[in-house]
Motif scaffolding. Structure first.
Motif, PDB file in Angstrom:
ATOM      1  N   LYS A 116      21.614  24.547  -7.363  1.00  0.00           N
ATOM      2  CA  LYS A 116      20.454  23.750  -6.972  1.00  0.00           C
ATOM      3  C   LYS A 116      19.556  23.496  -8.175  1.00  0.00           C
ATOM      4  N   GLU A 117      18.750  22.465  -8.073  1.00  0.00           N
ATOM      5  CA  GLU A 117      17.745  22.108  -9.076  1.00  0.00           C
ATOM      6  C   GLU A 117      18.363  21.851 -10.445  1.00  0.00           C
ATOM      7  N   GLY A 118      19.587  21.348 -10.445  1.00  0.00           N
ATOM      8  CA  GLY A 118      20.224  20.992 -11.702  1.00  0.00           C
ATOM      9  C   GLY A 118      20.747  22.157 -12.513  1.00  0.00           C
ATOM     10  N   LYS A 119      20.663  23.370 -11.990  1.00  0.00           N
ATOM     11  CA  LYS A 119      21.155  24.532 -12.712  1.00  0.00           C
ATOM     12  C   LYS A 119      22.661  24.653 -12.540  1.00  0.00           C
ATOM     13  N   PHE A 120      23.280  25.436 -13.407  1.00  0.00           N
ATOM     14  CA  PHE A 120      24.715  25.648 -13.276  1.00  0.00           C
ATOM     15  C   PHE A 120      25.064  27.056 -13.743  1.00  0.00           C
ATOM     16  N   SER A 121      26.233  27.500 -13.360  1.00  0.00           N
ATOM     17  CA  SER A 121      26.713  28.836 -13.703  1.00  0.00           C
ATOM     18  C   SER A 121      28.111  28.715 -14.290  1.00  0.00           C
ATOM     19  N   VAL A 122      28.317  29.275 -15.480  1.00  0.00           N
ATOM     20  CA  VAL A 122      29.650  29.305 -16.085  1.00  0.00           C
ATOM     21  C   VAL A 122      30.423  30.456 -15.442  1.00  0.00           C
ATOM     22  N   MET A 123      31.484  30.131 -14.736  1.00  0.00           N
ATOM     23  CA  MET A 123      32.252  31.140 -14.018  1.00  0.00           C
ATOM     24  C   MET A 123      33.259  31.830 -14.927  1.00  0.00           C
ATOM     25  N   LYS A 124      34.025  31.057 -15.671  1.00  0.00           N
ATOM     26  CA  LYS A 124      35.036  31.632 -16.555  1.00  0.00           C
ATOM     27  C   LYS A 124      35.556  30.567 -17.509  1.00  0.00           C
ATOM     28  N   LYS A 125      36.118  31.032 -18.617  1.00  0.00           N
ATOM     29  CA  LYS A 125      36.844  30.135 -19.507  1.00  0.00           C
ATOM     30  C   LYS A 125      38.303  30.154 -19.087  1.00  0.00           C
ATOM     31  N   LEU A 126      38.902  28.986 -19.012  1.00  0.00           N
ATOM     32  CA  LEU A 126      40.322  28.906 -18.678  1.00  0.00           C
ATOM     33  C   LEU A 126      41.145  29.230 -19.932  1.00  0.00           C
ATOM     34  N   VAL A 127      42.056  30.188 -19.825  1.00  0.00           N
ATOM     35  CA  VAL A 127      42.907  30.516 -20.961  1.00  0.00           C
ATOM     36  C   VAL A 127      43.984  29.444 -21.094  1.00  0.00           C
ATOM     37  N   ASP A 128      44.624  29.408 -22.258  1.00  0.00           N
ATOM     38  CA  ASP A 128      45.522  28.294 -22.587  1.00  0.00           C
ATOM     39  C   ASP A 128      46.626  28.074 -21.555  1.00  0.00           C
ATOM     40  N   PHE A 129      47.168  29.169 -20.965  1.00  0.00           N
ATOM     41  CA  PHE A 129      48.312  29.011 -20.057  1.00  0.00           C
ATOM     42  C   PHE A 129      47.899  28.859 -18.597  1.00  0.00           C
ATOM     43  N   GLU A 130      46.610  28.852 -18.300  1.00  0.00           N
ATOM     44  CA  GLU A 130      46.166  28.587 -16.935  1.00  0.00           C
ATOM     45  C   GLU A 130      46.316  27.098 -16.618  1.00  0.00           C
ATOM     46  N   LEU A 131      46.494  26.799 -15.357  1.00  0.00           N
ATOM     47  CA  LEU A 131      46.622  25.419 -14.894  1.00  0.00           C
ATOM     48  C   LEU A 131      45.282  24.988 -14.295  1.00  0.00           C
TER      49      LEU A 131
ATOM     50  N   LYS B 136      28.349  39.604 -11.644  1.00  0.00           N
ATOM     51  CA  LYS B 136      29.594  38.980 -11.218  1.00  0.00           C
ATOM     52  C   LYS B 136      30.301  38.303 -12.386  1.00  0.00           C
ATOM     53  N   GLN B 137      29.596  38.116 -13.512  1.00  0.00           N
ATOM     54  CA  GLN B 137      30.171  37.483 -14.704  1.00  0.00           C
ATOM     55  C   GLN B 137      30.591  38.515 -15.752  1.00  0.00           C
ATOM     56  N   ALA B 138      30.931  39.716 -15.305  1.00  0.00           N
ATOM     57  CA  ALA B 138      31.291  40.788 -16.242  1.00  0.00           C
ATOM     58  C   ALA B 138      32.483  40.403 -17.115  1.00  0.00           C
TER      59      ALA B 138
END
Length: 421
Positions: free
Chosen positions: A169-184, A363-365
């Motif tokens: 909400k309110e234009g905010k965002f949360s980075v959940m994870k970086k996708l590793v090279d072999f992820e689809l 949750k972003q450990a």
């Protein structure tokens, strides 16, 4: 360095003939990556061994009699260690036999067939680029397609990455994870089951001075400029009032190069900020906002009297850290898609000649751990460039179900408190 693979849960299933087998739920960076049988992993290991020989880590042996509960738990631990150790060798990570198997199990787990699809890749300025891909394309391949579309040269791809990002909400965002090279990416996006989740393109380095490597590329400058503007707007970077006025003037002029040069002086520029979480300092349950980058962990803590305290942990004084999952994964519908409900990251820090533990409940450990690993790897590359003849020891990684007490510097550990079969 090892990747954050874990197998915190397994389930017994019946095959077509009525026989029983165990299905292992494999998580990567806290998100369900695939479900596989021992026999599938065993065949994969044999294929890898034909290519790479005896440099592979040991694989759990077959059991020809029924396994006891303790034997089943031991096998699960051994498979988890195997997945963590097999990802250490960069040559193995790039091999077809490694990637093809992991592509197949991701598609099979989530019942997705290989087909042409459109995927929206979101840029830091809010715009999106639509690319035509295969559902079986890896993050590495999708990044190549995106770079071709925006004119970013292949030599600079290593400075950028694809991320799962949740818009709030309110234009905010949360980075959940970086996708590793072999992820689809297509599969990860479909399987995340998170509202307003997108695949975003962001720079992937924690040392802000690395901006200088990209300044000769107009496409790269445009990307890091977008992210710099976004970080200022979201208050991830903390310019003074004077700096903010100068930056706003440069933004009106669209002077991207000067804007980025001035940004280097801004506190927390290039840092990744985590969602609000809790920590155990100076007492359990204190609220905290963490920002990580430029070889430090910055922690703004809300004290019980609602006063705030800023603490900065320098990475060269961090001895080791550990991610721990503290809960159970079983629910009415089977294993959960994420581990983020009960995660902690604790690190050991030298202060006043004493080693102390600092515990963060977030949750972003896993994302935080990835950032710490990135800072260490960048530091090692920098030291190697400055001292070509100096031998640099790669930080040892291990796994422990208890708090580690290592004397080795920069040692990364990972553990899970697992539910019993």
């Amino acid at each position: 360095m090892k990747m954050h693979f874990c197998i915190p849960v397994s389930q017994q299933r019946l095959d077509r003939l009525g026989g029983r087998y165990v299905l292992y739920s494999v998580y990567l960076d806290g998100y369900l990556f695939c479900r596989v049988r021992y026999s599938q992993l065993h065949r994969w290991n044999e294929q890898l061994r034909r290519v790479f020989g005896n440099c592979l880590p040991p694989f759990p042996p077959k059991y020809y009699l029924a396994m006891t509960a303790s034997m089943a738990n031991e096998r699960r631990d051994q498979l988890e260690q195997y997945l963590q150790n097999v990802t250490v060798d960069p040559n193995m990570l790039r091999s077809d036999v490694f990637i093809d198997f992991l592509k197949l199990v991701q598609l099979d787990t989530f019942s997705i067939t290989t087909k042409t699809a459109s995927l929206d890749i979101f840029l830091p300025d809010g715009r999106n680029i639509q690319v035509e891909i295969l559902t079986s394309d890896t993050a590495e391949r999708v990044l190549e397609v995106v770079s071709h579309k925006i004119g970013l040269c292949q030599e600079l791809l290593g400075y950028f990455g694809l991320f799962l990002i949740q818009c709030c909400k309110e234009g905010k965002f949360s980075v959940m994870k970086k996708l590793v090279d072999f992820e689809l990416p297509y599969v990860s996006l479909q399987s995340a089951k998170v509202e307003d989740c997108k695949v975003g393109l962001r720079k992937w380095y924690m040392d802000p001075s690395l901006d200088s490597v990209l300044m000769d590329s107009a496409a790269a400058v445009a990307l890091i400029y977008m992210q710099a503007v976004q970080d200022m707007e979201k208050e991830w970077a903390k310019p003074t009032q004077v700096q903010r006025q100068k930056l706003e003037a440069l933004q009106k002029e669209d002077n991207q190069t000067k804007f980025l040069e001035l940004s280097q002086e801004v506190p927390h520029y290039g840092f990744l900020q985590l969602d609000p979480c809790t920590c155990d300092y100076p007492e359990p349950g204190c609220g905290a906002v963490l920002s990580v980058g430029n070889n430090e962990i910055s922690c703004c803590i809300t004290l019980p009297d609602n006063q705030t305290q800023e603490i900065i942990f320098q990475m060269n004084r961090v001895k080791c850290w550990q991610v721990t999952f503290l809960g159970s994964l079983l629910d009415m519908d089977g294993p959960q898609r994420t581990l983020n409900q009960n995660l902690e990251l604790r690190f050991q820090y030298s202060e006043d000649s004493r080693w102390q533990w600092f515990v963060i409940y977030t949750k972003q450990a896993f994302l935080l751990s990835s950032c710490l690993k990135k800072m260490i790897s960048e530091k090692m590359v920098k030291l190697a460039a400055e001292n070509p003849e100096m031998q640099i020891e790669v930080p040892e990684q291990g796994k422990s179900k208890k708090i580690p007490h290592s004397t080795k510097p920069e040692r990364l550990l990972f553990s899970t408190k697992k539910q019993q079969d």
